[in-house]
Design a protein around this motif. Structure first.
Motif, PDB file in Angstrom:
ATOM      1  N   HIS A 102       7.983 -13.134  30.495  1.00  0.00           N
ATOM      2  CA  HIS A 102       8.773 -14.124  29.655  1.00  0.00           C
ATOM      3  C   HIS A 102       8.798 -13.910  28.265  1.00  0.00           C
ATOM      4  CE1 HIS A 102       7.201 -16.225  33.268  1.00  0.00           C
ATOM      5  NE2 HIS A 102       8.740 -16.280  33.641  1.00  0.00           N
ATOM      6  N   ASP A 103       9.859 -14.020  27.321  1.00  0.00           N
ATOM      7  CA  ASP A 103       9.604 -14.052  26.154  1.00  0.00           C
ATOM      8  C   ASP A 103      10.385 -15.439  25.582  1.00  0.00           C
ATOM      9  OD1 ASP A 103       9.353 -12.581  23.209  1.00  0.00           O
ATOM     10  OD2 ASP A 103      11.672 -12.573  23.450  1.00  0.00           O
ATOM     11  N   ILE A 104       9.478 -16.249  24.970  1.00  0.00           N
ATOM     12  CA  ILE A 104       9.954 -17.651  24.637  1.00  0.00           C
ATOM     13  C   ILE A 104       9.713 -17.788  23.185  1.00  0.00           C
ATOM     14  CG2 ILE A 104       9.218 -20.093  25.101  1.00  0.00           C
ATOM     15  CD1 ILE A 104       9.900 -18.605  27.579  1.00  0.00           C
ATOM     16  N   HIS A 105      11.089 -17.921  22.825  1.00  0.00           N
ATOM     17  CA  HIS A 105      11.061 -18.224  21.208  1.00  0.00           C
ATOM     18  C   HIS A 105      11.633 -19.722  21.041  1.00  0.00           C
ATOM     19  CE1 HIS A 105      12.463 -17.639  16.933  1.00  0.00           C
ATOM     20  NE2 HIS A 105      13.535 -18.401  17.383  1.00  0.00           N
ATOM     21  N   MET A 106      10.741 -20.592  20.560  1.00  0.00           N
ATOM     22  CA  MET A 106      10.958 -21.979  20.299  1.00  0.00           C
ATOM     23  C   MET A 106      11.752 -22.071  19.053  1.00  0.00           C
ATOM     24  SD  MET A 106       9.544 -23.357  22.830  1.00  0.00           S
ATOM     25  CE  MET A 106       9.541 -24.920  22.640  1.00  0.00           C
ATOM     26  N   THR A 160      13.753  -6.009  22.990  1.00  0.00           N
ATOM     27  CA  THR A 160      13.309  -6.627  21.461  1.00  0.00           C
ATOM     28  C   THR A 160      12.687  -8.009  22.106  1.00  0.00           C
ATOM     29  OG1 THR A 160      15.112  -5.697  20.257  1.00  0.00           O
ATOM     30  CG2 THR A 160      13.404  -7.341  19.406  1.00  0.00           C
ATOM     31  N   ARG A 161      11.321  -8.066  22.209  1.00  0.00           N
ATOM     32  CA  ARG A 161      10.628  -9.555  22.225  1.00  0.00           C
ATOM     33  C   ARG A 161      10.600  -9.982  20.903  1.00  0.00           C
ATOM     34  NH1 ARG A 161       7.510 -10.734  26.463  1.00  0.00           N
ATOM     35  NH2 ARG A 161       7.893  -9.542  28.453  1.00  0.00           N
ATOM     36  N   ILE A 162      10.963 -11.427  20.714  1.00  0.00           N
ATOM     37  CA  ILE A 162      10.849 -12.301  19.470  1.00  0.00           C
ATOM     38  C   ILE A 162       9.975 -13.542  19.575  1.00  0.00           C
ATOM     39  CG2 ILE A 162      13.133 -11.431  18.584  1.00  0.00           C
ATOM     40  CD1 ILE A 162      14.030 -14.282  19.458  1.00  0.00           C
ATOM     41  N   GLY A 163       9.281 -13.661  20.768  1.00  0.00           N
ATOM     42  CA  GLY A 163       8.289 -14.792  21.170  1.00  0.00           C
ATOM     43  C   GLY A 163       7.024 -14.582  21.577  1.00  0.00           C
TER      44      GLY A 163
END
Lengths: 528, 528
Positions: A187-191, A208-211
């Motif tokens: 998972h890639d979690i962006h809050m 692209t991963r941002i979290g």
């Protein structure tokens, strides 16, 4: 004990182990009228142990209609939960999507109040506090693979609205799924913040991963930790047939044409594909097609995506859920974990379906409606214009914001009362979820209509010509000619319709069992 | 000579001065069938000298229907150009929006082929090459304030699709407007790449600038430079009345409620407001209201925006065009240049109306439809479901992506045949541009319906109760009850309709001059 590790292994935040209890022990937390937020998105990653325990409790104690909840989740959840709850009259409100015969029946007979919303908008709006009086929810039930030392939740086969839920719920119950391998790291979690403090999502490619891999959770909110062994009741695979293969063929030809014209790069653009037999045929067509180095940016990954990876044509896939079949989908995924793991990412619904990355990446959006009309308005939700099936889902998120906005459908569907079937191309869609302003291309097994830059009356001709079934083409053309003459003579003919007969085909189906009407003059038909 | 500087002053790229010619000299470049791209957005910043010279040429030489173009611009342009062109049969295709009685007549009688598209989508799609066979355009006509030494175009009162046009056109004609002060410095031009190479728009507040003040232009493409003294034919100011004031009052109350509930910050969120008397009343309400430190992120700035600035309540406004009245709007703006200049920015349509900044900033979107129905589907474009007025504009760009999606309308509009007027709240909208999935709030002078989290049948009750005119409420309630009973009994009642009579009010208007029908039983009415 579990071959996939014990609860103690999975819960690395050791203080939480004191909150371990059985699903039955959790029944005490629930009261009728509560607002519940669940993890899950399509039948993937939803809580199972507690919903099933609650259903058993209602059934055993004849509490039907007496323990009733407002149920919010990212999309649909497994039939053994929401559909069984519907059967047991345990659902009052249900947002924003659902699956199941009994829940649909409850909705269409007025017992369940369902709200149907663009999933990407729902994920955003729920964080704004729009769906309950004070914007809060009583209990969140979240399925996880593991919990880190600092109380980060490693989710399972979907992200859904968990990133929002953990802030919106007063109490949280965790189901740790030890009946399957852990999905930790997928998972890639962006809050994200709410406006006016929202930052850009710096996603510039599907991968692209941002979290971070975890949803941060306040441990004090967690009131129970439950060991669960239930696996997702994955959707049965929708097989391809001649119709879906023909549609996929038209699309492959179209993509090749667009590449030749310079309007698409040779590796196309990130693909979004809905669910069902046509979507599977399209993915199959791509797996066997001439395009390479492809990427997927979508909301649901199904079994065919594994074939797509195995073909060597697909480099990466981003989605909100991994909605594989129980067999052979998930076993195949786990058995080849190393092969697939680095090529997939699961994102929160508020990001997988957000207009920002969809538009930036330039997704090719492909979805199946119930029907579309001659001016390219599409009905995705209500059969006959009034009966809910599942809901809008994310179709509008992708169709409204993609690079190419494509809908595909068979030209006719089988009918019990007419051997020629009922047409999916109609004079006027009885319910509209996607407007003429949103769609670029319509496809049936008959052909592909490229509507870009085509004005309404020409568009109608093109749609009938390319997409209509031969049995229905003359009927549709008659309507177009008649209504064009009528409206143009009166100077009101940008998009001709005649409202006394625009739905005559549907009415004729209801009354006489066929949409193949013989006479467009409604007064004669009704009054003679 | 000009009080605002000569052509020589304005064209700082001196090599271009050799291409100076009169508008009449440019006629030779034009041939029937050409695809033209114009600057301009709403009647602001559009070319005037050349379109007028071409119209004069057609008129003088009886070339009506013989010199005909496909005209693409950011939105509508001044009536002295496109509407006169329509009168002279100089337009074949027209995208994506228009204004004028004669052009509307041409469209509705089938002489002009108009495409109606979300403006933000059009700006994107035109750069993708979607509207002509090879994606190219023969001639671009661009109004500018000045040209820099390195051939950067400083635009005038709008940005429209100029950033795209200069790449899509083979030849460019520049109109340098020396009949008014230069707008140099007002624009923020970001030249975006196409997917898969698109970068984020790093706009995080209405005032964020991400580009440069100039559109870079290849000087070799410029075939003519024309001195123009024509000013924008700005729209007449749409005055407020009791109805619009009442609507604005409901909205102010609603905003205060949302702030109290914690769903809006005290300075609200960036405002998008359409055009017309209601929009003006809302801006007036804000200028006199309790909220301070406000910002605007919209597509068109009108005269009332100057009052809003002068009130001290508005900090900053971002838009695609400055569409002020000829008098007193523009003189007032120029006379107070220093006061307003630092508080406004004009952006390309592809950015002002892009989903990315609209959603990130969390715009409060407010627009006026022709009518809406009891389930919150709205018709913004086609009167009676078939007759084009102007087009969709950017309403969908903001409504689909904003934080709060609001539509406002009078509950009735005047009718020549019914002293009670015709209702703007109908059982089923005869054309749908915005769906139930897109709208949060509907407002008329009667009241405000907050639809967030409300399922269809409850939504219908709420809309009729809060928004319907008392004269029409019983009729609408009868329809809702009748259709609910009919559909629920049959188990098809998520969103009840009866298709044999859903448009009976509209049909009755056409046949009998009133929408106040007495009897919903359509068979009796038609056959007796």
């Amino acid at each position: 004990m579990s071959e996939f590790g014990t609860l103690e292994d999975r819960v690395r935040r050791k203080s939480l182990l004191s909150k371990t209890m059985s699903a039955t022990d959790c029944i005490k937390f629930f009261k009728t009228g509560q607002n519940l937020l669940w993890s899950g998105f399509t039948p993937a990653g939803y809580p199972k142990a507690i919903p099933i325990a609650l259903a058993d409790h209602v059934e055993a104690n004849n509490l039907q209609g007496k323990l009733k909840f407002n149920l919010f989740a990212g999309a649909s959840v497994g039939a053994e939960t929401e559909d069984r709850w519907a059967t047991l009259d345990m659902i009052d409100r249900r947002w924003p999507y659902q699956t199941g015969k009994n829940i649909a029946k409850g909705i269409n007979t007025g017992r369940i109040r369902m709200g149907d919303k663009h999933l990407g908008l729902f994920a955003q709006d729920i964080s704004y506090g729009f769906y309950t009086e004070n914007g809060r929810y009583d209990i969140g039930i979240i399925e996880v693979s593991a919990i880190t030392e600092d109380c980060g939740l490693a989710l399972t086969s979907s992200c859904g609205i968990v990133a929002e839920a953990i802030n919106l719920c007063d109490k949280i119950i965790i189901e740790v799924n030890t009946g399957q391998p852990s999905f930790e790291g997928l998972h890639d979690i962006h809050m994200q913040q709410k406006p006016p403090h929202r930052a850009p999502f710096l996603i510039t490619e599907a991968h692209t991963r941002i979290g971070t891999p975890y949803v941060p959770c306040d441990p004090d909110k967690i009131i129970a930790v439950v060991d669960s062994k239930y696996r997702d009741k994955g959707r049965a695979f929708a097989g391809q047939d001649d119709t879906s293969d023909a549609i996929a063929g038209h699309l492959m030809e179209f993509f090749a044409h667009e590449v030749k014209k310079g309007r698409l790069p040779e590796n196309l653009l990130p693909l979004q594909s809905g669910v069902g037999s046509i979507a599977n045929a399209v993915v199959g067509g791509l797996a066997n097609g001439p395009f390479t180095n492809l990427s997927v940016y979508t909301e649901v990954l199904q079994d065919t995506m594994l074939d797509f990876f195995d073909s060597g044509k697909l480099n990466f896939a981003s989605a909100c859920s991994l909605s594989l079949s129980e067999d052979p989908g998930f076993p195949r995924f786990f058995d080849n974990w190393d092969k697939y793991f680095g090529k997939c990412v699961l994102r929160p619904l508020s990001i997988s379906n957000a207009p920002e990355p969809i538009r930036r990446l330039g997704c090719i959006a492909m979805n199946t409606p119930v029907e579309f009309d001659i001016y390219a308005h599409a009905n995705s939700t209500l059969v006959g214009g009034t009966r809910m099936i599942n809901g809008l889902g994310g179709s509008g998120d992708f169709l409204r914001n993609g690079y190419l906005k494509i809908m595909h459908s068979p030209s006719t569907r089988p009918s019990k009362t007419d051997p020629h079937g009922i047409t999916c191309v109609v004079p006027k869609a009885p319910h509209i979820d996607h407007t003429e302003h949103d769609l670029d291309v319509l496809v049936t097994e008959q052909g592909l209509a490229d509507l870009r830059g085509v004005a309404p009356k020409e568009r109608a001709k093109l749609i009938i010509e390319k997409c209509g079934h031969p049995e229905y083409k003359p009927i549709l053309n008659d309507y177009l000619q008649m209504s064009s003459k009528h409206c143009l003579e009166r100077g009101v003919g940008h998009e001709p319709q005649m409202f006394d007969r625009a739905f005559k085909m549907q009415q004729n189906l209801a009354e006489n069992g066929t949409m193949r009407i013989k006479n467009w003059d409604i007064k004669v038909d009704l009054c003679e």
